[in-house]
Design a protein around this motif. Structure first.
Motif, PDB file in Angstrom:
ATOM      1  N   VAL A  45      12.510 -27.993 -13.846  1.00 49.14           N
ATOM      2  CA  VAL A  45      11.074 -27.951 -14.162  1.00 49.14           C
ATOM      3  C   VAL A  45      10.786 -28.780 -15.401  1.00 49.14           C
ATOM      4  CG1 VAL A  45       9.180 -26.449 -14.855  1.00 49.14           C
ATOM      5  CG2 VAL A  45      10.719 -25.742 -13.026  1.00 49.14           C
ATOM      6  N   GLY A  46      11.672 -28.696 -16.428  1.00 53.58           N
ATOM      7  CA  GLY A  46      11.473 -29.482 -17.642  1.00 53.58           C
ATOM      8  C   GLY A  46      11.507 -30.970 -17.365  1.00 53.58           C
ATOM      9  N   GLN A  47      12.431 -31.403 -16.502  1.00 57.85           N
ATOM     10  CA  GLN A  47      12.480 -32.831 -16.156  1.00 57.85           C
ATOM     11  C   GLN A  47      11.207 -33.253 -15.419  1.00 57.85           C
ATOM     12  OE1 GLN A  47      16.397 -34.435 -14.675  1.00 57.85           O
ATOM     13  NE2 GLN A  47      16.951 -32.263 -14.707  1.00 57.85           N
ATOM     14  N   ALA A  48      10.716 -32.379 -14.528  1.00 56.20           N
ATOM     15  CA  ALA A  48       9.506 -32.728 -13.784  1.00 56.20           C
ATOM     16  C   ALA A  48       8.306 -32.850 -14.712  1.00 56.20           C
ATOM     17  CB  ALA A  48       9.250 -31.684 -12.701  1.00 56.20           C
ATOM     18  N   LEU A  49       8.219 -31.945 -15.687  1.00 56.20           N
ATOM     19  CA  LEU A  49       7.089 -31.986 -16.597  1.00 56.20           C
ATOM     20  C   LEU A  49       7.172 -33.160 -17.555  1.00 56.20           C
ATOM     21  CD1 LEU A  49       6.703 -28.174 -17.431  1.00 56.20           C
ATOM     22  CD2 LEU A  49       5.353 -29.566 -15.848  1.00 56.20           C
ATOM     23  N   SER A  50       8.430 -33.560 -17.885  1.00 52.84           N
ATOM     24  CA  SER A  50       8.581 -34.669 -18.836  1.00 52.84           C
ATOM     25  C   SER A  50       8.562 -36.024 -18.150  1.00 52.84           C
ATOM     26  CB  SER A  50       9.892 -34.514 -19.612  1.00 52.84           C
ATOM     27  OG  SER A  50      10.993 -34.586 -18.717  1.00 52.84           O
ATOM     28  N   GLY A  51       8.499 -36.030 -16.841  1.00 58.08           N
ATOM     29  CA  GLY A  51       8.443 -37.296 -16.117  1.00 58.08           C
ATOM     30  C   GLY A  51       9.786 -37.869 -15.766  1.00 58.08           C
ATOM     31  N   ALA A  52      10.892 -37.243 -16.172  1.00 52.91           N
ATOM     32  CA  ALA A  52      12.264 -37.666 -15.847  1.00 52.91           C
ATOM     33  C   ALA A  52      12.509 -39.116 -16.193  1.00 52.91           C
ATOM     34  CB  ALA A  52      12.554 -37.422 -14.365  1.00 52.91           C
ATOM     35  N   GLY A  53      11.957 -39.507 -17.353  1.00 55.98           N
ATOM     36  CA  GLY A  53      12.258 -40.873 -17.813  1.00 55.98           C
ATOM     37  C   GLY A  53      11.620 -41.946 -16.977  1.00 55.98           C
ATOM     38  N   GLY A  54      10.610 -41.608 -16.211  1.00 48.97           N
ATOM     39  CA  GLY A  54       9.959 -42.617 -15.401  1.00 48.97           C
ATOM     40  C   GLY A  54      10.675 -42.955 -14.119  1.00 48.97           C
ATOM     41  N   ASP A  55      11.694 -42.181 -13.756  1.00 46.61           N
ATOM     42  CA  ASP A  55      12.432 -42.490 -12.533  1.00 46.61           C
ATOM     43  C   ASP A  55      11.647 -42.153 -11.278  1.00 46.61           C
ATOM     44  OD1 ASP A  55      14.620 -43.466 -13.881  1.00 46.61           O
ATOM     45  OD2 ASP A  55      15.562 -41.492 -14.059  1.00 46.61           O
ATOM     46  N   GLY A  56      10.634 -41.313 -11.383  1.00 44.84           N
ATOM     47  CA  GLY A  56       9.827 -41.010 -10.222  1.00 44.84           C
ATOM     48  C   GLY A  56      10.230 -39.720  -9.551  1.00 44.84           C
ATOM     49  N   PRO A  57       9.352 -39.159  -8.732  1.00 42.49           N
ATOM     50  CA  PRO A  57       9.629 -37.874  -8.091  1.00 42.49           C
ATOM     51  C   PRO A  57      10.779 -37.932  -7.079  1.00 42.49           C
ATOM     52  CG  PRO A  57       7.603 -38.833  -7.242  1.00 42.49           C
ATOM     53  CD  PRO A  57       8.007 -39.667  -8.422  1.00 42.49           C
ATOM     54  N   PHE A  58      10.977 -39.094  -6.444  1.00 41.15           N
ATOM     55  CA  PHE A  58      12.055 -39.181  -5.449  1.00 41.15           C
ATOM     56  C   PHE A  58      13.426 -39.038  -6.113  1.00 41.15           C
ATOM     57  CE2 PHE A  58      15.191 -41.745  -3.156  1.00 41.15           C
ATOM     58  CZ  PHE A  58      15.213 -41.078  -1.943  1.00 41.15           C
ATOM     59  N   ALA A  82      24.061 -26.148 -13.246  1.00 43.08           N
ATOM     60  CA  ALA A  82      23.027 -25.756 -14.215  1.00 43.08           C
ATOM     61  C   ALA A  82      23.172 -26.506 -15.530  1.00 43.08           C
ATOM     62  CB  ALA A  82      23.100 -24.252 -14.462  1.00 43.08           C
ATOM     63  N   ALA A  83      24.433 -26.685 -15.999  1.00 48.25           N
ATOM     64  CA  ALA A  83      24.629 -27.366 -17.283  1.00 48.25           C
ATOM     65  C   ALA A  83      24.136 -28.816 -17.251  1.00 48.25           C
ATOM     66  CB  ALA A  83      26.110 -27.290 -17.681  1.00 48.25           C
ATOM     67  N   PRO A  84      24.438 -29.627 -16.226  1.00 48.31           N
ATOM     68  CA  PRO A  84      23.861 -30.983 -16.200  1.00 48.31           C
ATOM     69  C   PRO A  84      22.336 -30.991 -16.118  1.00 48.31           C
ATOM     70  CG  PRO A  84      25.747 -30.859 -14.737  1.00 48.31           C
ATOM     71  CD  PRO A  84      25.441 -29.456 -15.166  1.00 48.31           C
ATOM     72  N   ALA A  85      21.750 -30.000 -15.401  1.00 42.10           N
ATOM     73  CA  ALA A  85      20.282 -29.949 -15.334  1.00 42.10           C
ATOM     74  C   ALA A  85      19.687 -29.772 -16.725  1.00 42.10           C
ATOM     75  CB  ALA A  85      19.845 -28.813 -14.410  1.00 42.10           C
ATOM     76  N   ALA A  86      20.313 -28.861 -17.516  1.00 39.20           N
ATOM     77  CA  ALA A  86      19.832 -28.674 -18.889  1.00 39.20           C
ATOM     78  C   ALA A  86      20.100 -29.902 -19.750  1.00 39.20           C
ATOM     79  CB  ALA A  86      20.501 -27.437 -19.491  1.00 39.20           C
ATOM     80  N   ALA A  87      21.275 -30.549 -19.513  1.00 44.82           N
ATOM     81  CA  ALA A  87      21.604 -31.739 -20.309  1.00 44.82           C
ATOM     82  C   ALA A  87      20.614 -32.873 -20.034  1.00 44.82           C
ATOM     83  CB  ALA A  87      23.025 -32.179 -20.002  1.00 44.82           C
ATOM     84  N   PHE A  88      20.275 -33.058 -18.775  1.00 46.94           N
ATOM     85  CA  PHE A  88      19.300 -34.107 -18.443  1.00 46.94           C
ATOM     86  C   PHE A  88      17.958 -33.838 -19.122  1.00 46.94           C
ATOM     87  CE2 PHE A  88      21.608 -34.880 -14.171  1.00 46.94           C
ATOM     88  CZ  PHE A  88      22.609 -35.560 -14.846  1.00 46.94           C
ATOM     89  N   TRP A  89      17.583 -32.569 -19.159  1.00 44.95           N
ATOM     90  CA  TRP A  89      16.306 -32.223 -19.801  1.00 44.95           C
ATOM     91  C   TRP A  89      16.363 -32.507 -21.292  1.00 44.95           C
ATOM     92  CZ3 TRP A  89      14.291 -26.584 -20.613  1.00 44.95           C
ATOM     93  CH2 TRP A  89      12.977 -26.613 -21.066  1.00 44.95           C
ATOM     94  N   MET A  90      17.536 -32.144 -21.905  1.00 38.75           N
ATOM     95  CA  MET A  90      17.645 -32.384 -23.347  1.00 38.75           C
ATOM     96  C   MET A  90      17.653 -33.874 -23.673  1.00 38.75           C
ATOM     97  SD  MET A  90      20.252 -29.474 -24.833  1.00 38.75           S
ATOM     98  CE  MET A  90      21.491 -29.676 -23.564  1.00 38.75           C
ATOM     99  N   GLN A  91      18.170 -34.685 -22.779  1.00 37.66           N
ATOM    100  CA  GLN A  91      18.191 -36.126 -23.027  1.00 37.66           C
ATOM    101  C   GLN A  91      16.782 -36.719 -23.094  1.00 37.66           C
ATOM    102  OE1 GLN A  91      20.701 -37.676 -19.927  1.00 37.66           O
ATOM    103  NE2 GLN A  91      22.601 -37.270 -21.049  1.00 37.66           N
ATOM    104  N   GLU A  92      15.805 -35.984 -22.523  1.00 35.45           N
ATOM    105  CA  GLU A  92      14.417 -36.445 -22.589  1.00 35.45           C
ATOM    106  C   GLU A  92      13.784 -36.158 -23.954  1.00 35.45           C
ATOM    107  OE1 GLU A  92      13.127 -38.182 -20.180  1.00 35.45           O
ATOM    108  OE2 GLU A  92      14.947 -37.932 -18.973  1.00 35.45           O
TER     109      GLU A  92
END
Length: 621
Positions: A15-28, A65-75
């Motif tokens: 959810v955090g990645q979706a709200l932050s835009g995931a770095g512009g990579d897009g929803p796909f 779960a840990a990579p999902a949180a790591a990706f969010w923190m990288q944002e």
């Protein structure tokens, strides 16, 4: 439930990645990443629900779960530089607790805290301003060393679980090893690729594929179906190919370096190096596959080596093929294993000693044994598993020679037994027929001849003593008496009348009027008619040889039972030796399943020994 925490972290990270835009990579791209991360989380939740007391489910869920949180923190920018270290958190946790929790011991309770501290240190270090200073390289190397130390601790925990566990635990750990084997290698490869300028997504693609797909699949198989495949061979083959790839790369680099100095044309030098590498590739892989297998799958290699050694001993005549069942039991660790053989032309099974074995095995515990298109038998396991069945099939193929030899020997022994039984029946029938002829001669022809002789004598008394008729009758009566004597001698040849009182009395009567020193030791034993007649004739033949040809001064005659129920008859003299083979006596003894041994060296006397197994009958009550 402990598994709910990684599930919540995964959902928060996605959810955090979706709200932050995931770095512009897009929803796909976000959907693809979320789906991949969901694989270990879903499988971990499933295992956590089925085994709520096991830490494996939550640890597997942390892999996603840990990579999902790591990706969010990288944002987050500043604090996301070292967040990648948490991508390995689930892997480390899984290695520490699989398959039954942390290894026992005070030190091992400190390892999880140490791994968390290492992650915090590396995260903080790589996210700080120090990485932009002049000491960034030593600090980076220190951080990587700390990460590798945590990975080494996790691998050490796996080794401890493996060494302390039972066979099932080891099988499950092997599956995790297969899935985890590539993680440290791919992590190091990702660092090298990123250092060479490759994008992070490309550099760590293999690592995430191993973490999110290969590792969860291996865990699920290990927990639910650890015997599904031959994991030892898979690990050995994987290691062999990895080492072959590295070795080939080294050979290629060395060849390019050496040939490049001698061949100016770079393309020609590269082609020559590739050709040389191709020549050593297959032999290198075969050698590495054998060496790795001896360590990874040692039980299989040791078992196959023992079976091959046994086969060679059977081929050399140093071992009996009937030991095949004991060898299978030892190699497979199955004391209740049975080797059943099917004789040609029969549906029934027998054991290696020829005893019938009507009880088959349960489905899934039987390994059929075939020679071409012929069913020769089967291995029946007392405890079946896919792995043990696979090993049993491999060992049975390696041991075809002793199995087939055992089967042929069984068939030969049964044929010889049939021949002996047939000869014994013929001998018994012959003895009964001789006894009938003797009785008929005694009760029939002899009695009629004696009656005729008595009538002639009665008629003779009415004649004058000097008359020609009187002399003719006298000659006729003498001829009748000679005929009776010949008939009695013939009857005695069919069956000695001395046997009417038993074999011991007949033997003593045979040597009663001996013209030399005789020592007689005859036990009071009961035998069948056929055995008694055979032993009597054997002793009589040996006795006649001692009297007529040996020039002996002393003869020993022994008839006695043995401890195993056989009858032993021996005649020994101190004569000149050199006795013949006694073929007729040997054939007669062999018809009862017995043996005749003649020991007669020149000048050393003669010993003739007859042994008939199972010839002594129990005493009558």
């Amino acid at each position: 439930m402990p598994v709910l925490l990684p599930v919540a972290v995964y959902l928060a990270g996605v959810v955090g990645q979706a709200l932050s835009g995931a770095g512009g990579d897009g929803p796909f791209v976000l959907a693809v990443i979320g789906s991949l991360l969901a694989v270990p989380v879903a499988l971990g939740a499933l295992l956590g629900r089925r085994a709520p007391d096991s830490p494996v489910g939550p640890a597997l869920a942390w892999v996603g779960a840990a990579p999902a949180a790591a990706f969010w923190m990288q944002e987050w920018g500043r604090f996301g530089g070292g967040a990648w270290v948490w991508n390995l958190a689930g892997f480390v946790a899984l290695c520490l607790v699989f398959p039954s929790g942390l290894p026992t011991g005070r030190r091992w309770r400190l390892v999880p805290a140490g791994c968390v501290a290492a992650g915090v240190y590396v995260h903080a270090l790589l996210s700080s301003e120090l990485m932009n200073g002049r000491y960034w390289l030593p600090l980076a190397l220190t951080g990587y060393a700390v990460v590798l130390a945590a990975l080494a601790a996790a691998v050490t925990a796996l080794i401890v679980h493996y060494r302390r566990g039972d066979d099932t635990t080891r099988q499950r750990v092997r599956w995790l090893m297969l899935g985890a084997l590539s993680v440290p290698i791919l992590q190091a490869a990702g660092w090298v690729a990123q250092g060479l300028g490759a994008p992070p997504g490309f550099a760590y693609l293999g690592l995430f594929a191993a973490l999110l797909l290969a590792l969860p699949a291996a865990i699920v198989v290990a927990v639910l179906q650890h015997d599904l495949l031959d994991i030892d061979r898979l690990i050995g083959s994987t290691l062999a190919w990895v080492l072959t790839t590295l070795g080939s790369a080294g050979v290629f680099a060395l060849a390019v370096t050496l040939i490049g100095e001698a061949v100016p044309d770079r393309r020609l030098g590269t082609a020559a190096a590739a050709f040389g590498t191709a020549l050593v590739l297959l032999p290198m892989h075969r050698r590495l596959n054998t060496l790795v297998g001896r360590f990874v799958d040692r039980d299989r290699y040791v078992g196959e080596a023992r079976v091959q050694r046994f086969v060679q001993q059977v081929r050399d005549g140093a071992a009996e093929p009937e030991r095949a069942e004991d060898v299978f039991r030892s190699v497979l660790g199955d004391p209740g294993l049975r080797l059943r053989l099917r004789l040609p032309g029969r549906d029934a099974f027998v054991r290696l000693d020829g005893t019938p074995d009507p009880v088959g095995g349960e489905p899934g515990r039987v390994v059929p044994l075939r020679s071409g298109a012929t069913d020769v038998g089967e291995l029946v396991l007392s405890a079946g598993s896919p792995r043990r069945l696979r090993r049993a099939r491999e060992l049975a193929l390696a041991a075809r020679l002793p199995i087939e030899v055992s089967r042929l020997r069984l068939e030969l022994r049964e044929a010889l037994r049939d021949v002996r039984d047939s000869r014994a029946r013929l001998l018994q029938a012959g003895a009964a027929e001789r006894r009938r002829l003797e009785r008929d001669l005694h009760d029939g022809a002899q009695q009629r001849i004696v009656s005729v002789g008595m009538r002639l004598r009665s008629t003779q008394r009415g004649l004058a003593a000097d008359s020609p008729a009187y002399r003719d009758l006298d000659l006729a009566v003498e001829a009748l008496e000679a005929t009776i004597a010949e008939l009695r001698q013939l009857a005695h040849g069919l069956r000695p009348s001395r046997l009417d009182d038993g074999l011991p009395a007949a033997v003593r009567a045979l040597v009663a009027d001996a013209p030399l020193d005789v020592r007689v030791r005859v036990a009071d034993v009961r035998t069948t008619e056929a055995v008694g007649t055979t032993v009597y004739f054997a002793v009589a033949e040996a006795w006649a040889n001692a009297l007529k040809h040996a020039g002996a001064g002393c003869v020993d005659v022994t008839v006695a039972p043995t401890d195993d129920g056989a009858l032993l008859a021996a005649v020994a003299d101190d004569g000149v030796g050199g006795a013949g083979d006694l073929t007729a006596v040997r054939d007669r003894v062999a018809s009862l399943g017995g043996t005749l041994r003649v020991d007669s060296p020149p000048g050393g006397g003669t010993r003739i020994e007859v042994r008939i197994p199972g010839a002594v009958l129990p005493e009558e009550n």
